[in-house]
Structures are given as structure tokens and as C-alpha cells.
Write an enzyme that holds these catalytic residues in place. Structure first.
Site, mmCIF file in Angstrom:
data_model
loop_
_atom_site.group_PDB
_atom_site.id
_atom_site.type_symbol
_atom_site.label_atom_id
_atom_site.label_comp_id
_atom_site.label_asym_id
_atom_site.label_seq_id
_atom_site.Cartn_x
_atom_site.Cartn_y
_atom_site.Cartn_z
ATOM 1 N N HIS A 26 0.910 -1.220 0.098
ATOM 2 C CA HIS A 26 0.376 -0.202 0.109
ATOM 3 C C HIS A 26 0.569 1.179 0.083
ATOM 4 C CE1 HIS A 26 -2.324 -3.184 2.186
ATOM 5 N NE2 HIS A 26 -3.405 -2.578 1.112
ATOM 6 N N HIS A 261 -4.391 3.760 -3.374
ATOM 7 C CA HIS A 261 -4.569 2.562 -2.026
ATOM 8 C C HIS A 261 -3.583 1.122 -1.749
ATOM 9 C CE1 HIS A 261 -6.115 1.320 1.960
ATOM 10 N NE2 HIS A 261 -6.475 -0.010 1.050
ATOM 11 N N GLU A 411 -17.788 -5.866 24.560
ATOM 12 C CA GLU A 411 -16.730 -6.326 24.383
ATOM 13 C C GLU A 411 -16.050 -6.540 23.785
ATOM 14 O OE1 GLU A 411 -21.129 -8.499 25.498
ATOM 15 O OE2 GLU A 411 -20.358 -6.740 23.635
ATOM 16 N N HIS A 473 -28.976 -17.419 24.930
ATOM 17 C CA HIS A 473 -27.523 -17.012 25.971
ATOM 18 C C HIS A 473 -26.680 -18.904 25.934
ATOM 19 C CE1 HIS A 473 -28.777 -13.520 26.838
ATOM 20 N NE2 HIS A 473 -28.213 -13.431 27.497
#
Length: 480
Positions: A26, A261, A411, A473
Site C-alpha cells: 500500500h 491505495h 466486548e 444465551h
């Protein structure tokens, strides 16, 4: 060409030549970000290239890991143990210059980046560690822990959700030693960022509680210098400096486009870019003697800064021997003698069945009595995961000495921030959540493993028999 332009072009074209020789990489971001990187490394970054592990160095993170050739150029030019031949071996098997920076492989690389947003969150963890250690150990006239965490972050970094999670927490905690330079070049692989990313980034970060500086001209060294100086004066907020840059700067046919890029410019375009920017050397990997001498001054500056810190530590040991001893234990990462005292026989008297999370919480609290460096928390689940350290205080703006860290319902950021704390050193971090939510933080856990970092990941509610919480869950897929 001015002197600064010579130094910046030396950085810029080393990166371009490395990408071109590898025929992979890049080039665009290094070409556009070279001015801001030069200003930061030349005028602000406190580091010693002769000792990449100096405790009180500033941390620099290239969160935009795809621009790795920029970082390798800086490391070589400032005198780290990274020979020029390694830049010529960019992206090759067995080299110290892989396609994305890897912690533990290349001297001076503070964290493994590449998956965008991870470095952003790692930096928040490093700033937390600096703040916690400074609050525990600094004394009047003795600032033995006193450094910044800097990063260059990209449009892609700020698109990733993990950066939002981490930025929100950093603003809440008022981590004022955290300064990020946003390489705002408006280009991603698929083209202009307007197709996916039109939000007002400045307003977004202001809402998070950050000081926002700019937009400034990121190609102008004076503007970058002044912006960083302003960022350092704010004692209450992390800072985001929005730097408008031009990807592929200097490339006549690719500048400002997605073509700059993620692929080499091509031999002809490299030559045209060098001509446009007044770079007189057609051969690749040329480092003018004047530029190398100037940039290698970082070695002498770093040795002097580290020597001054070592003298300060000597005075600190004399004035505060007990604190100095404990600080050195924390920084070493070694567990103190007797760290497991009290664990033998802990459950022998227990007659009734006990949930594993209850047992885990008991062990954690006993260990925390001996291991001062143990710091962590959960993603807003501590009462359920049983991971609160009793009588150890809560880390926040009212008490930066606390051992209990509240990550909030974040999280992904929690995992990456904990890695940053571990990378910084002086802290043994732990995190906690339900096993089913591991998927939210999997990328950060993976990188912690790749970097061999000591992060304690606690996952409770690891049974399909969760009952009332229902199938959402139950960690069926995680256990399968």
C-alpha cells in the site's frame, strides 16, 4: 526543496520503493501521511531507538497497519535495529518487514495491526495502563511514569465498530495522554469514502468527550506541529487531530484516487512521482546522507531522555524504596513470591455444590491480594461473572487507582483494550463476559494470542443448560 521536504521525501520514497520492489503493498497512505509522521517522530515522540523497551517511552501505534512501509521507514531512519536490507525485503517470507506490523518481530512495533480498529483500541488500553501506573507510583517531584500514547488512524479504522466502542470509553475516562492523528484522505479500496462514510467525524468524537482539533492541512508541517501542541495542553480529554491528507501524494496519475491505495504504483509512475516532488535519485532505496544524519538524531535524543529518566528513578528509589520495589515487580511481569498463598485447600470445606463462576471469583480475589498488577473487569456483567475485586476500588475519573475496570457493554473493545494494557506493561489485565458473547470479541482474543500477551479472558455461563435465559444465551456453537 526545503530541508523538511527532503526529510519527508526520504521517508516517503523509502516506503514507495519497498512496495514497488515487493510488487505488493500500500503506497498511497505512506505518501500522504509522511508529513504528519515526520512531525510527530521528529518533534514530539519520546523514544530511544537504542532501547525499544524503555518503560517511559511514548507509545506510537500505526493503527492503519496497511501503511506498514511508512513505519518501517521511520524505524530504519531513526536508528532502530532494522537494517535497510529489511526494507528491501518488504513483505517477503522470513523478513522483519511483514505486510502488516507484527509485535515481537520488528523492533519498535508496539502492537500487531492490520485488522482495522484494533490498534485504535489497543492505544486506549495503553493510555489506561499509563494512567493507572502514574497514579499508583508518581510522587511530588517524581514523575517516573509520564508518557503519551499516539496513533495514526485511518478512515477505515474509524468505520470499524471497535473504534467507536473504544473511543466512547476513552472519552468517559478522560484519557488526556491519548492523542490520535486521523489520516483523513477520503479514500478506501473501493473508492471515495463518500459511498459509505459521510458522517461528521468531528461531531461524533466531540460527543464521545474528545477534544477535536481541525480539520487541518495534514500536508503542512506547521499545522500538524501546532495541532499536536494544542492536543498536549488539554488535561481533561483525549484528542483527535483531523488531518486532511492526499493519498498517493506526488503521483501524477494516482494521487487522490483508490488506485493509490492497495497496489504498487508501477515503475513508470514511481519515476514520475519522484520527478514531481523534486526527488533527484532514480535508483531505489537512496537515503541522502544529510537526511539520515538528521533523522538519526533520534538516537542521541532518546539516550539523553532515557538517561534523565534513569537518574530520576535513582532518586525515586532512594526517596520511596517500597514503591520503587513494587513498581519494578509490576513492570517485570513476574508473579511475587507467595502469589498463590491461600489457594490450597480453598474448597476442601465446601460441602454444597458451587457454580464455577463463584469458585473463579473466589480465586481471583485471593490472587489479587498478592498480585498488585491484577486489573480488569467485565462487559457490564461483573455481578453475574463474579469478577469484582473486593475492596480494590473502581478505575475512573474519581479514582484512577482502582483495580476494577468497567468496560461497559463493549466486548470487542474490551478484548482489544486489555491487549493494549498488557502490551504497555505493568498490568496483568483480565476481562469477563458470558461464553456466548465470545464471538463479539473473537478478533481481539485472536490477536492477543498471536502477540503472546498475558491477558486473562474469563468466560462464564459456559453450559447449554442456562435455563431461563433461553437459546440466545446458550453457547451451543461455541462448544460444538
Amino acid at each position: 526543496m526545503t530541508q523538511d521536504e527532503l526529510y519527508i521525501n526520504t521517508i516517503r520514497f523509502l516506503a514507495v520503493d519497498a512496495v514497488q520492489k515487493a510488487n505488493s503493498g500500500h503506497p498511497g497512505a505512506p505518501m500522504g501521511a509522511a508529513p504528519m509522521a515526520y512531525v510527530l517522530w521528529q518533534h514530539f515522540l519520546k523514544h530511544n531507538p537504542c532501547d525499544a523497551s524503555w518503560v517511559d517511552r511514548d507509545r506510537f501505534i500505526l493503527s492503519a497497519g496497511h501503511a506498514s512501509a511508512l513505519l518501517y521507514s521511520l524505524l530504519y531512519l531513526t536508528g532502530y535495529d532494522l537494517p535497510l536490507d529489511e526494507l528491501k525485503n518488504f513483505r517477503q517470507w522470513g523478513s522483519k518487514t511483514p505486510g502488516h506490523p507484527e509485535f515481537g518481530l520488528t523492533p519498535g512495533v508496539e502492537t500487531t495491526t492490520g485488522p482495522l480498529g484494533q490498534g485504535f483500541a489497543n492505544g486506549v488500553g495503553m493510555a489506561i495502563a499509563e494512567k493507572w501506573l502514574s497514579e499508583h507510583y508518581n510522587r511530588p517531584g517524581h514523575k517516573v511514569i509520564d508518557h503519551y500514547t499516539y496513533a495514526i488512524v485511518s478512515d477505515g479504522d474509524l468505520m470499524e465498530g471497535v473504534s467507536s466502542e473504544a473511543a466512547s470509553l476513552a472519552g468517559t475516562l478522560r484519557l488526556s495522554k491519548l492523542i490520535y492523528l486521523y489520516d483523513d484522505n477520503n479514500i478506501s479500496i473501493e473508492g471515495d469514502t463518500d459511498i459509505t462514510f459521510t458522517e461528521d467525524v468531528g461531531q461524533r468524537f466531540s460527543a464521545y468527550g474528545w477534544q477535536v482539533i481541525g480539520p487541518i492541512d495534514g500536508m503542512d508541517t506547521d499545522s500538524v506541529y501546532n495541532a499536536i501542541k494544542i492536543a498536549q495542553t488539554d488535561q481533561d480529554h483525549p484528542s483527535l487531530v483531523i488531518c486532511k491528507t492526499i493519498i498517493g501524494y506526488g503521483s501524477p496519475n494516482r494521487q487522490g484516487t483508490g488506485l493509490a491505495h492497495g497496489e504498487p504504483l508501477g515503475e513508470e509512475e514511481v519515476e514520475l512521482a519522484k520527478q514531481r516532488l523534486g526527488w533527484l535519485y532514480k535508483e531505489p532505496f537512496i537515503v541522502p546522507t544529510e537526511a539520515l544524519k538528521h533523522l538519526r538524531q533520534a538516537q542521541e535524543r532518546g539516550r539523553k531522555q532515557q538517561s534523565e529518566w534513569q537518574n530520576q528513578m535513582k532518586k525515586y528509589r532512594s526517596a520511596y524504596p517500597e514503591e520503587a520495589r513494587r513498581l519494578e515487580v509490576d513492570l517485570s511481569g513476574d508473579l511475587p513470591d507467595g502469589w498463590d498463598k491461600g489457594l490450597d485447600g480453598l474448597f476442601l470445606k465446601e460441602e454444597k455444590p458451587m457454580a464455577t463462576r463463584e469458585a473463579s471469583g473466589m480465586v481471583l480475589n485471593i490472587v489479587s491480594q498478592k498480585v498488585h498488577a491484577l486489573v480488569g473487569g467485565s462487559a457490564d456483567l461483573a455481578p453475574s461473572t463474579k469478577t469484582t475485586l473486593k475492596e480494590k476500588g473502581h478505575f475512573g475519573v474519581d479514582n484512577y487507582r482502582g483495580h476494577n475496570l468497567h468496560f461497559g457493554v463493549r466486548e470487542h473493545a474490551m478484548g482489544a483494550i486489555a491487549s493494549g494494557m498488557a502490551l504497555h506493561g505493568g498490568i496483568i489485565p483480565y476481562t469477563a463476559t458470558f461464553l456466548v458473547f465470545y464471538d463479539y470479541m473473537r478478533p481481539a482474543v485472536r490477536l492477543a494470542s498471536m502477540m503472546k500477551q498475558r491477558v486473562i479472558f474469563i468466560f462464564t455461563h459456559d453450559s447449554v443448560g442456562l435455563g431461563e435465559d433461553g437459546p440466545t444465551h446458550q453457547p451451543i456453537e461455541q462448544l460444538a
